[in-house]
Design an enzyme around this catalytic site. Structure first.
Site, PDB file in Angstrom:
ATOM      1  N   GLU A  40       0.861  -1.206   0.006  1.00  0.00           N
ATOM      2  CA  GLU A  40       0.100  -0.084   0.056  1.00  0.00           C
ATOM      3  C   GLU A  40       0.874   1.255   0.116  1.00  0.00           C
ATOM      4  OE1 GLU A  40      -4.027   1.803   2.393  1.00  0.00           O
ATOM      5  OE2 GLU A  40      -2.164   0.260   3.337  1.00  0.00           O
ATOM      6  N   LYS A 115      -9.938   1.573  -2.580  1.00  0.00           N
ATOM      7  CA  LYS A 115      -9.941   1.110  -1.148  1.00  0.00           C
ATOM      8  C   LYS A 115     -11.560   1.348  -0.737  1.00  0.00           C
ATOM      9  CE  LYS A 115      -7.745   1.369   3.279  1.00  0.00           C
ATOM     10  NZ  LYS A 115      -6.444   2.047   4.002  1.00  0.00           N
ATOM     11  N   CYS A 156      -5.568  -3.040   2.840  1.00  0.00           N
ATOM     12  CA  CYS A 156      -5.501  -2.776   3.990  1.00  0.00           C
ATOM     13  C   CYS A 156      -6.911  -2.675   5.233  1.00  0.00           C
ATOM     14  CB  CYS A 156      -4.735  -1.482   4.327  1.00  0.00           C
ATOM     15  SG  CYS A 156      -4.026  -1.253   6.062  1.00  0.00           S
TER      16      CYS A 156
END
Length: 281
Positions: A40, A115, A156
């Site tokens: 990331e 995301k 994440c």
């Protein structure tokens, strides 16, 4: 299939980050990797004050500095590259996203994941972080096709929400890939636990790739890039230092585990809903 996770040392200079990423992707390709994953925010420091200045548009017809570099890595190495994530600026609105791009060995952009779940937490006395102060959330699920099967993508904090992997598995994915940057508070508590949970719940491979830890940076990444098999066994991992994690992915294990413990055919959708049946893209 041989998988490589590049636990990259990321600094303040984008050009240096891209150069280092290229070197490690090609090193992994030379070692026989067929899919290489970056962490990331691999092109920038991780922090809300950095996202705007490091952001690029993502357009396959007019590549930016980072996407052009990722395309070249994939083509030169003849590998699939899961390009960690970069801060993305949407031209029409100016909104910022935390976005992963995936590239085929031919240099084709085969997937783009924004995301979905923004990292907004407050652990008193430990860490407070609010991605939503700067970033906008994505609105769709993402997977990509390879010769070895379909793989889902999350970034994440997406890892904490089991629905992404549940939907991916029920739609035929054999693995989930999560570029991520857990920190030294949440990492030791939950990083491996969440990876193993996503793997055992969905009987699939799960891989997570972190930046290396830089104690001089404002944000201290946990590191410990890890690959877990469909029985929730950790088959490859590392510490917090820069390096490459390799794992041989035996995709026959997915079918073997799903046949041995056939939860995929034993679910009671007459009692609870099937999240994969909902309309989504």
């Amino acid at each position: 299939m041989k998988l490589a996770l590049v636990q990259l040392a990321v600094g303040a200079h984008k050009a240096v980050n891209l150069c280092n990423a290229r070197a490690k992707v090609l090193e992994a390709a030379q070692a026989g990797a067929q899919m290489v994953v970056l962490p990331e925010c691999f092109n920038s420091p991780y922090g809300t004050k950095y996202f705007g200045s490091y952001a690029e548009t993502i357009d396959s017809s007019q590549l930016g500095e980072s996407t052009r570099a990722l395309q070249e890595m994939a083509q030169t190495g003849k590998v699939y590259v899961v390009g960690g994530s970069i801060p993305e600026r949407e031209p029409a609105t100016g909104r910022l996203f935390n976005t992963c791009t995936v590239w085929s060995p031919e240099g084709t952009l085969v997937a783009q994941h924004r995301k979905l779940h923004l990292f907004d937490i407050d652990i008193p006395g430990r860490i407070t972080f609010r991605e939503s102060d700067v970033l906008s959330p994505g609105t769709s699920l993402t997977s990509f096709t390879t010769p070895w099967g379909e793989f889902g993508v999350g970034i994440c904090y997406d890892m904490r929400f089991p629905e992404l992997a549940m939907v991916a598995a029920r739609r035929g994915c054999v693995g989930m890939v999560y570029p991520g940057a857990f920190n030294t508070t949440t990492g030791p508590l939950h990083w491996e636990l969440l990876l193993r949970a996503r793997a055992v719940d969905n009987q699939m491979f799960v891989a997570a790739c972190s930046p290396a830890r830089d104690v001089e940076a404002e944000y201290h990444a946990w590191g410990h890039s890890t690959v877990v098999d469909p029985s929730a066994r950790v088959i490859a991992t590392t510490d917090e230092s820069p390096g490459i994690v390799y794992a041989d992915i035996d995709l026959q294990l997915v079918d073997e585990v799903r046949r041995s413990i056939p939860v995929t055919t034993q679910r009671r959708f007459d009692i609870y809903p099937d999240v994969a049946a909902n309309k989504c893209t």
